[in-house]
Write a protein that holds these residues in place. Structure first.
Motif, mmCIF file in Angstrom:
data_model
loop_
_atom_site.group_PDB
_atom_site.id
_atom_site.type_symbol
_atom_site.label_atom_id
_atom_site.label_comp_id
_atom_site.label_asym_id
_atom_site.label_seq_id
_atom_site.Cartn_x
_atom_site.Cartn_y
_atom_site.Cartn_z
ATOM 1 N N MET A 1 3.512 -28.950 -9.970
ATOM 2 C CA MET A 1 3.821 -27.525 -10.079
ATOM 3 C C MET A 1 3.814 -26.831 -8.712
ATOM 4 O O MET A 1 3.855 -25.594 -8.649
ATOM 5 N N VAL A 2 3.808 -27.594 -7.630
ATOM 6 C CA VAL A 2 3.684 -27.024 -6.286
ATOM 7 C C VAL A 2 4.796 -26.019 -5.987
ATOM 8 O O VAL A 2 4.561 -24.962 -5.379
ATOM 9 N N LEU A 3 6.007 -26.318 -6.408
ATOM 10 C CA LEU A 3 7.116 -25.403 -6.113
ATOM 11 C C LEU A 3 6.916 -24.029 -6.755
ATOM 12 O O LEU A 3 7.372 -23.012 -6.220
ATOM 13 N N ARG A 4 6.242 -23.987 -7.903
ATOM 14 C CA ARG A 4 6.004 -22.716 -8.567
ATOM 15 C C ARG A 4 4.975 -21.858 -7.843
ATOM 16 O O ARG A 4 4.887 -20.645 -8.086
ATOM 17 N N ILE A 5 4.145 -22.474 -6.996
ATOM 18 C CA ILE A 5 3.071 -21.717 -6.343
ATOM 19 C C ILE A 5 3.245 -21.653 -4.828
ATOM 20 O O ILE A 5 2.355 -21.171 -4.133
ATOM 21 N N GLN A 6 4.384 -22.113 -4.307
ATOM 22 C CA GLN A 6 4.580 -22.120 -2.856
ATOM 23 C C GLN A 6 4.573 -20.715 -2.264
ATOM 24 O O GLN A 6 4.156 -20.510 -1.134
ATOM 25 N N ASP A 7 5.036 -19.727 -3.044
ATOM 26 C CA ASP A 7 5.077 -18.375 -2.497
ATOM 27 C C ASP A 7 3.684 -17.750 -2.366
ATOM 28 O O ASP A 7 3.525 -16.681 -1.775
ATOM 29 N N LEU A 8 2.673 -18.421 -2.910
ATOM 30 C CA LEU A 8 1.298 -17.934 -2.796
ATOM 31 C C LEU A 8 0.576 -18.537 -1.594
ATOM 32 O O LEU A 8 -0.557 -18.168 -1.300
ATOM 33 N N LYS A 9 1.255 -19.423 -0.910
ATOM 34 C CA LYS A 9 0.658 -20.121 0.224
ATOM 35 C C LYS A 9 0.524 -19.172 1.416
ATOM 36 O O LYS A 9 1.394 -18.332 1.666
ATOM 37 N N VAL A 10 -0.599 -19.302 2.181
ATOM 38 C CA VAL A 10 -0.819 -18.457 3.362
ATOM 39 C C VAL A 10 -0.884 -19.355 4.594
ATOM 40 O O VAL A 10 -1.012 -20.577 4.504
ATOM 41 N N ASP A 11 -0.799 -18.738 5.773
ATOM 42 C CA ASP A 11 -0.868 -19.519 7.010
ATOM 43 C C ASP A 11 -2.290 -20.017 7.241
ATOM 44 O O ASP A 11 -3.255 -19.555 6.615
ATOM 45 N N GLU A 12 -2.412 -20.936 8.181
ATOM 46 C CA GLU A 12 -3.696 -21.591 8.431
ATOM 47 C C GLU A 12 -4.777 -20.598 8.835
ATOM 48 O O GLU A 12 -5.921 -20.668 8.365
ATOM 49 N N ALA A 13 -4.436 -19.637 9.709
ATOM 50 C CA ALA A 13 -5.436 -18.678 10.182
ATOM 51 C C ALA A 13 -5.953 -17.817 9.028
ATOM 52 O O ALA A 13 -7.166 -17.588 8.903
ATOM 53 N N SER A 14 -5.065 -17.344 8.183
ATOM 54 C CA SER A 14 -5.491 -16.520 7.051
ATOM 55 C C SER A 14 -6.342 -17.324 6.070
ATOM 56 O O SER A 14 -7.323 -16.819 5.511
ATOM 57 N N TYR A 15 -5.946 -18.581 5.881
ATOM 58 C CA TYR A 15 -6.714 -19.407 4.945
ATOM 59 C C TYR A 15 -8.116 -19.670 5.475
ATOM 60 O O TYR A 15 -9.098 -19.651 4.723
ATOM 61 N N GLN A 16 -8.227 -19.896 6.788
ATOM 62 C CA GLN A 16 -9.542 -20.126 7.375
ATOM 63 C C GLN A 16 -10.413 -18.871 7.290
ATOM 64 O O GLN A 16 -11.638 -18.969 7.119
ATOM 65 N N THR A 17 -9.799 -17.703 7.402
ATOM 66 C CA THR A 17 -10.552 -16.452 7.222
ATOM 67 C C THR A 17 -11.074 -16.359 5.800
ATOM 68 O O THR A 17 -12.233 -15.993 5.559
ATOM 69 N N TRP A 18 -10.228 -16.712 4.839
ATOM 70 C CA TRP A 18 -10.652 -16.703 3.437
ATOM 71 C C TRP A 18 -11.768 -17.727 3.192
ATOM 72 O O TRP A 18 -12.747 -17.437 2.489
ATOM 73 N N MET A 19 -11.634 -18.885 3.810
ATOM 74 C CA MET A 19 -12.658 -19.909 3.648
ATOM 75 C C MET A 19 -13.986 -19.465 4.235
ATOM 76 O O MET A 19 -15.065 -19.799 3.724
ATOM 77 N N ALA A 20 -13.935 -18.689 5.327
ATOM 78 C CA ALA A 20 -15.168 -18.217 5.959
ATOM 79 C C ALA A 20 -15.965 -17.336 5.015
ATOM 80 O O ALA A 20 -17.202 -17.334 5.028
ATOM 81 N N VAL A 21 -15.259 -16.560 4.176
ATOM 82 C CA VAL A 21 -15.945 -15.731 3.182
ATOM 83 C C VAL A 21 -16.702 -16.627 2.197
ATOM 84 O O VAL A 21 -17.838 -16.347 1.816
ATOM 85 N N ARG A 22 -16.043 -17.692 1.778
ATOM 86 C CA ARG A 22 -16.665 -18.595 0.801
ATOM 87 C C ARG A 22 -17.811 -19.387 1.396
ATOM 88 O O ARG A 22 -18.701 -19.827 0.671
ATOM 89 N N ARG A 23 -17.783 -19.595 2.708
ATOM 90 C CA ARG A 23 -18.805 -20.414 3.351
ATOM 91 C C ARG A 23 -19.931 -19.568 3.932
ATOM 92 O O ARG A 23 -20.439 -19.870 5.001
ATOM 93 N N GLN A 24 -20.323 -18.528 3.243
ATOM 94 C CA GLN A 24 -21.421 -17.703 3.733
ATOM 95 C C GLN A 24 -22.706 -18.516 3.751
ATOM 96 O O GLN A 24 -22.911 -19.408 2.934
ATOM 97 N N ALA A 25 -23.572 -18.210 4.681
ATOM 98 C CA ALA A 25 -24.835 -18.930 4.811
ATOM 99 C C ALA A 25 -25.760 -18.575 3.651
ATOM 100 O O ALA A 25 -25.889 -17.405 3.293
ATOM 101 N N PRO A 26 -26.400 -19.555 3.020
ATOM 102 C CA PRO A 26 -27.299 -19.266 1.899
ATOM 103 C C PRO A 26 -28.605 -18.630 2.375
ATOM 104 O O PRO A 26 -29.000 -18.781 3.525
#
Length: 738
Positions: free
Chosen positions: A305-330
């Motif tokens: 189903m990758v073609l159906r979700i390709q328009d939701l893909k972001v660039d590497e820098a934006s994705y790493q920013t999003w990942m940083a939110v998820r990787r908050q220190a416990p």
């Protein structure tokens, strides 16, 4: 070390920055329920991460809530995959902790009754458990994996805002869980009726969310999303073949009801939304041991189903920013200011505080906390035994053990069956009942009653009281008083290789007063005074019979020391561990109307098993010695399955006996509701002697057995062949204790 006050504002600000892009739609991920089929969600998450598709909201039901909740809490798809693949799912859903962690008192019951079948008893009659499978192991893993975000009571403050859906079992209405304890919320959403017991949260009894909305699309839309990625792994309605059993009809009924709410939810999808439905074939909601297959199939379907979700893909820098939110220190746990117990109304868990490793004033240790939760569960008093870290308004952090009493306790009823027959026309039948009342007082006293009706009738009662004596190294003292009466029919052989000489009834009344100590979960030691009254009454006698011609009565009184240490993983068909027992009694024996003489007797046994994969080697040895007994018939007897298998019960008997057995078994196949079908064989040597000086002297009797067996909810079931050169082949079928 991070503090709660310093973490929340920073997290909130970073989350707003990461999701504030006006060019990116707000994406909601909806994960359906489906039992083990929900493990396919992990494969979908792996594709989303590979394609750099960020998620702004996660909503899940049942297993979808668990996978989605862990993802929202900051775990990566790879980390979740590693967890589900490493779990021993049989132990995760085991109805109790490993047998080796039980007290010796609980272990001994396994040799009479299956631990799977336990009922309750009260003035209204017999009560049954609320679930067929324990969630204790699952709760323990959920607790450990959600500890890093335990400070977030509002699920909007998680690295990804999250909702879990449950069902109010009293009203049938959906319950959206958006705050509270995350681990409890995940467990509540997966309370499948009849499988897991429901969970009470804030006064509401919660069951599986799939009953009302297995694909909670509306909940995600209410959180303000623009696009949805929906993963549906629910079990489809089966064909006619699935209706051939009561279990199949019940499962079909649940699937029909669930499918109706699924179709209603899917009908609300918009054209821009994406629906992923992994093709899971014949894999079922109970196939947890096929986790890797589920993950693979989920990944393959999402990749398609990758073609159906390709328009939701972001660039590497934006994705790493999003990942940083998820990787908050416990927030790390520090020194525990207190340790408390909550939830139990029938027990006094604080009386067992000294057995716990987690103590106030010490640093929090997750491994210790998990072991302590298992220790509390091992008492057999609780349907749930969980822990959580809590912080007071003054900033002190401590631990609370959350306990939930078994609704069918504290009076427990166990039912067992012993049934055997062989090709020589011999058969036995016994129905067994036991009543065990826990927590008679604040010390944890127990009252146990036992009744056996059939070929070997017996009745007994015991009062057992733990003591608060301070003892070192995990020792815990107790006192016990008991009385029992049992009767058995014995076939006496003057020559073990000849014909039977007599049949007699042996009746034994035993009264004992003992003090003892449990040594952690290894075993127990007892010292006490024993008063026994014996009676042998011949019924049928042959010409060569040399025993008593009429009823013979005698008594034995004296001091007794006994020890049992048991680390077997199963009472029957063990695959790992060891067990050792011994008993020594010294006193006097008096024949009715006759003289009194000094008496002593000693018996001991040892057993060990070790496995390599599905293959198990085992060894067993036993020894019985006596001197001074007034009885004119043998004290000890051997014969029967794995006790010189070619002989019948008590065919090889004497005042002294010894035996050695070596065994091998392998699992042929796994079977529902059992530990699988096992094939095994044993070789045995041993004999009986009149004098202790003759033990292991002279020729030994040899036997062997070949058997098929399985451990079921009603006990072990065997089909066996026994052989000895002297008696030939004997075929046996039996249920229960050999």
């Amino acid at each position: 070390m991070f503090t709660l006050a310093g973490l929340l504002p920073a997290t909130s600000a970073l989350a707003q920055e990461a999701t504030a892009s006006p060019t990116r739609p707000r994406i909601g991920l909806v994960l359906s329920g489906g039992g083990a089929r929900g493990l396919a969600h992990v494969g979908v998450l792996k594709v989303l991460e590979r394609e750099r598709i960020p998620v702004d909201v996660v909503v899940g039901t049942s297993m979808g809530a668990i996978v989605g909740g862990l993802y929202a809490a900051g775990m990566s798809a790879e980390e979740i995959e590693a967890e589900v693949l490493s779990l021993d799912w049989d132990n995760v859903f085991a109805n109790r902790v490993e047998r080796r962690e039980l007290s010796q008192r609980r272990k001994e019951q396994d040799f009479e009754f299956s631990p799977v079948l336990e009922l309750g008893l009260d003035s209204h009659g017999v009560k049954t458990p609320l679930g067929s499978i324990s969630s204790r192991g699952l709760e323990s893993h959920l607790r450990r994996m959600t500890l890093p975000v335990r400070q977030h009571r509002n699920f909007d403050e998680l690295p990804i805002p999250f909702r879990a859906l449950a069902t109010d079992m009293e009203t049938g209405s959906p319950v959206v869980l958006k705050e509270g304890d995350l681990a409890t919320a995940l467990r509540s959403s997966m309370s499948v009726p009849g499988v897991f017991s429901p969970v009470e949260v804030n006064g509401r009894v919660l069951g599986d969310g799939g009953l009302v909305d297995n694909v909670p699309i509306g909940v995600a839309r209410a959180m303000g999303v623009d696009r949805l990625i929906v993963v549906n792994v629910g079990t489809p309605i089966g064909d006619r073949r699935s209706l051939e059993s009561l279990a199949g009809v019940t499962a079909q009924m649940i699937n029909i009801l669930t499918e109706q709410n699924v179709q209603r939810s899917l009908a609300t999808l918009a054209p821009q939304d994406v629906l992923i439905t992994p093709n899971l074939g014949q894999l079922t909601a109970g196939d947890f041991n096929k986790a890797s297959e589920f993950v693979t199939l989920g990944r393959l379907q999402a990749s398609a189903m990758v073609l159906r979700i390709q328009d939701l893909k972001v660039d590497e820098a934006s994705y790493q920013t999003w990942m940083a939110v998820r990787r908050q220190a416990p927030v790390e746990a520090g020194t525990l200011a207190f340790v408390k117990f909550e939830g139990s109304k029938q027990t006094r868990p604080e009386q067992r505080r000294e057995i716990l490793e987690t103590q106030p004033g010490e640093a929090f240790d997750v491994a210790k906390a998990e072991r302590d939760a298992r220790r509390l569960a091992a008492t057999g008093d609780y349907v749930r035994s969980d822990y959580r870290l809590v912080r007071t308004p003054t900033g002190d952090e401590g631990m609370v053990f959350q306990l939930e009493d078994k609704p069918w306790g504290p009076d427990y009823l166990q039912v067992g069956l012993d049934l055997s027959a062989d090709n020589r026309g011999r058969s036995t039948f016994n129905l067994k009942l036991a009543h065990n009342r826990h927590w008679l007082d604040d010390a944890g006293s127990e009252w146990r009653n036992f009744l056996r009706i059939g070929s070997s009738p017996a009745i007994g009662t015991e009062w057992y009281r733990p003591m608060n004596w301070k003892m070192p190294d995990g020792l815990r003292a107790f006192v016990s008083t008991s009385i029992s009466v049992n009767s058995d029919w014995l076939t006496i052989y003057e020559d073990p290789e000849g014909r039977a000489s007599a049949r007699l009834e042996r009746r034994l009344r035993t009264a004992a007063l003992e003090v003892g100590t449990n040594w952690r979960q290894l075993g127990e030691l007892r010292l006490g005074y024993v008063d026994e009254a014996w009676r042998d009454a011949p019924d049928v006698r042959a010409a060569d019979y040399t025993g008593p011609g009429s009823k013979l009565r005698w008594s034995e009184r004296g001091w007794q020391v006994s020890a049992v240490f048991d680390q077997l993983d199963h009472a029957y068909f063990p695959t790992q561990g060891w067990r050792a027992t011994s008993n020594w009694m010294h006193g006097r024996s008096s024949v009715e109307g006759g003289q009194s003489d000094e008496l002593w007797h000693f018996n001991a046994s040892a057993q060990a098993a070790h496995s390599w994969g599905e293959h198990t080697l085992s060894a067993y040895t036993m020894l019985g010695l006596s001197e001074g007994a007034q009885q004119q018939t043998p004290r000890y007897g051997m014969g029967g399955f794995q006790q010189l298998s070619g002989y019948s019960a008590f065919q090889v008997a004497g005042s002294q006996v010894a035996m050695l057995r070596l065994g091998y078994q392998t699992r042929l196949t796994r079977m529902a509701l059992t530990r699988g079908l096992l094939l095994g064989t044993t070789v045995e040597v041993g004999n009986a002697w009149d004098r202790k000086e003759d033990v292991w002297q002279g020729a030994l009797r040899r036997s062997m057995s070949l058997y098929l067996g399985t451990d079921t909810p009603i006990g072990p079931v065997y089909g066996a062949m026994g052989y000895s050169p002297a008696t030939g082949i004997t075929l046996r079928v039996f249920v229960g204790r050999p």
